[in-house]
Design a protein around this motif. Structure first.
Motif, PDB file in Angstrom:
ATOM      1  N   ILE A  68       0.883  -1.170   0.000  1.00 11.57           N
ATOM      2  CA  ILE A  68       0.000   0.000   0.000  1.00 11.57           C
ATOM      3  C   ILE A  68       0.917   1.215   0.000  1.00 11.57           C
ATOM      4  N   LEU A  69       0.778   2.046  -1.039  1.00 13.32           N
ATOM      5  CA  LEU A  69       1.658   3.206  -1.186  1.00 13.32           C
ATOM      6  C   LEU A  69       0.928   4.473  -0.754  1.00 13.32           C
ATOM      7  N   SER A  70       1.713   5.456  -0.314  1.00 12.75           N
ATOM      8  CA  SER A  70       1.103   6.732   0.055  1.00 12.75           C
ATOM      9  C   SER A  70       0.844   7.547  -1.207  1.00 12.75           C
ATOM     10  N   PRO A  71      -0.406   7.987  -1.414  1.00 13.77           N
ATOM     11  CA  PRO A  71      -0.690   8.816  -2.588  1.00 13.77           C
ATOM     12  C   PRO A  71      -0.303  10.273  -2.374  1.00 13.77           C
ATOM     13  N   LEU A  72       0.115  10.620  -1.160  1.00 12.03           N
ATOM     14  CA  LEU A  72       0.334  12.016  -0.775  1.00 12.03           C
ATOM     15  C   LEU A  72       1.613  12.152   0.028  1.00 12.03           C
ATOM     16  N   PRO A  73       2.182  13.362   0.052  1.00 13.69           N
ATOM     17  CA  PRO A  73       3.227  13.621   1.054  1.00 13.69           C
ATOM     18  C   PRO A  73       2.537  14.108   2.321  1.00 13.69           C
ATOM     19  N   GLY A  74       3.093  13.787   3.485  1.00 11.27           N
ATOM     20  CA  GLY A  74       2.479  14.289   4.714  1.00 11.27           C
ATOM     21  C   GLY A  74       2.913  13.482   5.923  1.00 11.27           C
ATOM     22  N   VAL A  75       2.149  13.580   7.000  1.00  8.39           N
ATOM     23  CA  VAL A  75       2.452  12.851   8.236  1.00  8.39           C
ATOM     24  C   VAL A  75       1.528  11.643   8.303  1.00  8.39           C
ATOM     25  N   PHE A  76       2.130  10.469   8.580  1.00  7.80           N
ATOM     26  CA  PHE A  76       1.348   9.234   8.603  1.00  7.80           C
ATOM     27  C   PHE A  76       0.925   8.904  10.033  1.00  7.80           C
ATOM     28  N   TYR A  77      -0.356   8.603  10.211  1.00  3.65           N
ATOM     29  CA  TYR A  77      -0.878   8.184  11.518  1.00  3.65           C
ATOM     30  C   TYR A  77      -1.529   6.815  11.401  1.00  3.65           C
ATOM     31  N   ARG A  78      -1.274   5.991  12.417  1.00  2.00           N
ATOM     32  CA  ARG A  78      -1.877   4.643  12.394  1.00  2.00           C
ATOM     33  C   ARG A  78      -3.221   4.600  13.083  1.00  2.00           C
ATOM     34  N   LYS A  79      -3.603   5.686  13.766  1.00  3.53           N
ATOM     35  CA  LYS A  79      -4.890   5.674  14.489  1.00  3.53           C
ATOM     36  C   LYS A  79      -5.707   6.895  14.116  1.00  3.53           C
ATOM     37  N   PRO A  80      -7.051   6.791  14.248  1.00  6.83           N
ATOM     38  CA  PRO A  80      -7.913   7.908  13.847  1.00  6.83           C
ATOM     39  C   PRO A  80      -7.788   9.133  14.751  1.00  6.83           C
ATOM     40  N   SER A  81      -7.457   8.946  16.031  1.00  8.99           N
ATOM     41  CA  SER A  81      -7.214  10.067  16.934  1.00  8.99           C
ATOM     42  C   SER A  81      -6.341   9.551  18.079  1.00  8.99           C
ATOM     43  N   VAL A 134      -6.248   1.788   6.679  1.00  4.26           N
ATOM     44  CA  VAL A 134      -5.086   1.299   7.436  1.00  4.26           C
ATOM     45  C   VAL A 134      -4.342   2.446   8.124  1.00  4.26           C
ATOM     46  N   GLY A 135      -4.675   3.693   7.762  1.00  2.00           N
ATOM     47  CA  GLY A 135      -4.013   4.833   8.396  1.00  2.00           C
ATOM     48  C   GLY A 135      -4.494   6.135   7.794  1.00  2.00           C
ATOM     49  N   LEU A 136      -3.911   7.225   8.314  1.00  2.00           N
ATOM     50  CA  LEU A 136      -4.262   8.563   7.831  1.00  2.00           C
ATOM     51  C   LEU A 136      -2.994   9.274   7.386  1.00  2.00           C
ATOM     52  N   ILE A 137      -3.131  10.132   6.362  1.00  2.00           N
ATOM     53  CA  ILE A 137      -2.042  11.043   6.012  1.00  2.00           C
ATOM     54  C   ILE A 137      -2.562  12.461   6.250  1.00  2.00           C
ATOM     55  N   GLU A 138      -1.803  13.230   7.014  1.00  2.00           N
ATOM     56  CA  GLU A 138      -2.173  14.619   7.249  1.00  2.00           C
ATOM     57  C   GLU A 138      -1.295  15.530   6.402  1.00  2.00           C
ATOM     58  N   VAL A 139      -1.940  16.373   5.598  1.00  2.00           N
ATOM     59  CA  VAL A 139      -1.208  17.405   4.872  1.00  2.00           C
ATOM     60  C   VAL A 139      -2.166  18.553   4.634  1.00  2.00           C
ATOM     61  N   MET A 140      -1.672  19.766   4.650  1.00  2.00           N
ATOM     62  CA  MET A 140      -2.476  20.974   4.426  1.00  2.00           C
ATOM     63  C   MET A 140      -3.690  21.015   5.374  1.00  2.00           C
ATOM     64  N   LYS A 141      -3.535  20.505   6.597  1.00  2.00           N
ATOM     65  CA  LYS A 141      -4.625  20.456   7.584  1.00  2.00           C
ATOM     66  C   LYS A 141      -5.799  19.595   7.099  1.00  2.00           C
ATOM     67  N   PHE A 193      -7.009  15.496   6.463  1.00  4.00           N
ATOM     68  CA  PHE A 193      -6.663  14.113   6.789  1.00  4.00           C
ATOM     69  C   PHE A 193      -7.217  13.213   5.693  1.00  4.00           C
ATOM     70  N   TYR A 194      -6.336  12.423   5.096  1.00  2.00           N
ATOM     71  CA  TYR A 194      -6.745  11.544   4.006  1.00  2.00           C
ATOM     72  C   TYR A 194      -6.627  10.101   4.479  1.00  2.00           C
ATOM     73  N   GLU A 195      -7.695   9.338   4.295  1.00  2.00           N
ATOM     74  CA  GLU A 195      -7.676   7.931   4.724  1.00  2.00           C
ATOM     75  C   GLU A 195      -6.938   7.077   3.709  1.00  2.00           C
ATOM     76  N   VAL A 196      -5.938   6.348   4.179  1.00  2.00           N
ATOM     77  CA  VAL A 196      -5.226   5.410   3.308  1.00  2.00           C
ATOM     78  C   VAL A 196      -5.939   4.069   3.417  1.00  2.00           C
ATOM     79  N   LYS A 197      -6.364   3.551   2.263  1.00  2.00           N
ATOM     80  CA  LYS A 197      -7.150   2.315   2.267  1.00  2.00           C
ATOM     81  C   LYS A 197      -6.421   1.195   1.538  1.00  2.00           C
ATOM     82  N   ALA A 198      -6.719  -0.022   1.935  1.00  2.00           N
ATOM     83  CA  ALA A 198      -6.202  -1.178   1.199  1.00  2.00           C
ATOM     84  C   ALA A 198      -6.933  -1.247  -0.137  1.00  2.00           C
TER      85      ALA A 198
END
Lengths: 80, 322
Positions: free
Chosen positions: A7-20, A39-46, A48-53
């Motif tokens: 699973i690749l990141s479609p975005l640059p940003g900060v990766f989080y494994r939990k929703p909060s 499976v996680g979140l990427i935060e960029v530009m304020k 949050f983008y959900e990374v999905k399988a």
């Protein structure tokens, strides 16, 4: 099915494994995921983008640490 | 009609911006990379201020319910129509039922999608640009969401044949390290001589806090000249008494993490602005991604104006070629 899938990141940003911060991780290594599972979140530009399988599989390992900075196309999770 | 199947991360309607309201504290918004924006409109024969979609980092999936000419410029985010790769920087044609989608972005940050006639949203304060921070302009004041339906306007001025292409020499190439030209000032006198050098010598890294409002950069701490702060300036040495912030001005709150203020930023305040990105390099700034590297190079005002003329001339040559 022995070939590994990533699973690749479609975005640059900060990766989080939990929703909060007070919630548990979305998934753990060894968990079975279905296509569309988060499976996680990427935060960029304020935002949050959900990374999905994209396909069904079993989480083999996380390739990046929680809260680390990732690049576009970087492998986040490998599935088996 | 264009139906939004997937919205991407942040896809907004933008034009040249809400010009003329800066003095009442209203930032202009508008396309971040105005060069790519202008080229996109030229490729479909639109009025230069027709509204387009600005697509950031992650492409949307759009269904065209009527046939029309479209163009895609800016970041290299490989586009596909019905799953087949199509070129950027070229006049394309879509048929009713065609679906436009994108691969991961390869370089740059923002793609401009122009459609024949432009995107039809209400004109608010002279502009169709979206300002998401306060929810005005564009499509209901916000980024696109799944299920939204866009209509096209009647701002087409010219028939540009399908397959018309922008000369390779005029297509910008975006790397992962960027040199951005600045004019030093207005408040650079507040930095120590050593920190002025540090500012220009450091290779800065763009942080995840980089959007249409501003870009934050990590690198070295900068020091301000010690002084007794004047009345109204606040206690931190990075503060001055209030001033207007030019678009592209760089402030360094507390001396850490310089912020380049962009098209959705506040128009004034009390931080010392140590340099200002020249207008032609704001286009390039809008194509920088989080994690990429930036060096600031000092130029004179005359060089900045010359660079602006060169950018305008390039666009005139593109217009003449289509």
């Amino acid at each position: 099915m022995s070939d590994k899938k990533a699973i690749l990141s479609p975005l640059p940003g900060v990766f989080y494994r939990k929703p909060s911060p007070e919630k548990p991780d979305y998934v753990q290594e060894g968990d079975t995921v279905k296509a569309g599972d988060v499976v996680g979140l990427i935060e960029v530009m304020k935002n949050f983008y959900e990374v999905k399988a994209e396909e069904d599989g079993v989480i083999d390992q996380f390739c990046v640490e929680n809260e680390s900075i990732v690049d576009v196309g970087q492998e986040i999770v490998s599935l088996k | 009609m264009i139906k939004v199947i997937k919205p991407g991360l942040q896809t907004t309607v933008q034009d040249k911006g809400r010009i003329g309201l800066y003095e009442i504290g209203m930032p202009p918004s508008g396309a971040m990379d105005k060069y790519s924006f202008a080229a996109a409109n030229l490729l479909v024969g639109n009025h230069p201020n027709a509204a387009v979609l600005e697509i950031t980092y992650l492409g949307p999936e759009l269904l065209f319910e009527k046939g029309m000419r479209i163009s895609l410029t800016g970041a290299n985010m490989p586009p596909k129509i019905n799953g087949e790769p199509v070129p950027m920087w070229e006049t394309l044609e879509v048929k009713p039922g065609d679906i436009l989608s994108f691969d991961f972005v390869k370089s740059g940050a923002r793609v401009y999608l122009a459609v024949e006639g432009g995107i039809d949203v209400p004109v608010i304060m002279n502009s169709r640009s979206t300002y998401t921070l306060i929810g005005i302009g564009g499509y209901n004041g916000r980024a696109l969401a799944a299920g939204d339906v866009l209509h096209t306007a009647d701002m087409k001025e010219k028939d540009v044949p399908v397959g018309s292409r922008i000369d390779e020499a005029y297509i910008p190439v975006f790397g992962k390290a960027h040199e951005i030209r600045v004019v030093v000032g207005l408040c650079s006198y507040r930095l120590t001589e050593e920190s002025k050098q540090t500012f220009l010598q450091t290779e800065w890294t763009v942080t995840p806090e980089a959007n249409r409002i501003g870009y934050r950069h990590r690198g070295e701490r900068l020091q301000f000249v010690e002084r007794e702060q004047p009345f109204g300036a606040g206690s931190n040495p990075s503060n001055v008494t209030d001033l207007g912030y030019p678009i592209g001005s760089i402030q360094v709150p507390d001396g850490v993490e310089p912020i380049v203020l962009l098209h959705d930023a506040v128009t004034g305040g009390g931080y010392a602005t140590i340099a200002t990105v020249i207008s032609s390099d704001l286009n390039r700034m809008g194509q920088i991604k989080t994690n990429e590297k930036v060096r600031f190079a000092a130029v004179s005002l005359a060089e900045a104006l010359q660079a602006r003329r060169e950018t305008e001339e390039k666009l005139m040559r593109i217009a003449a070629s289509l």
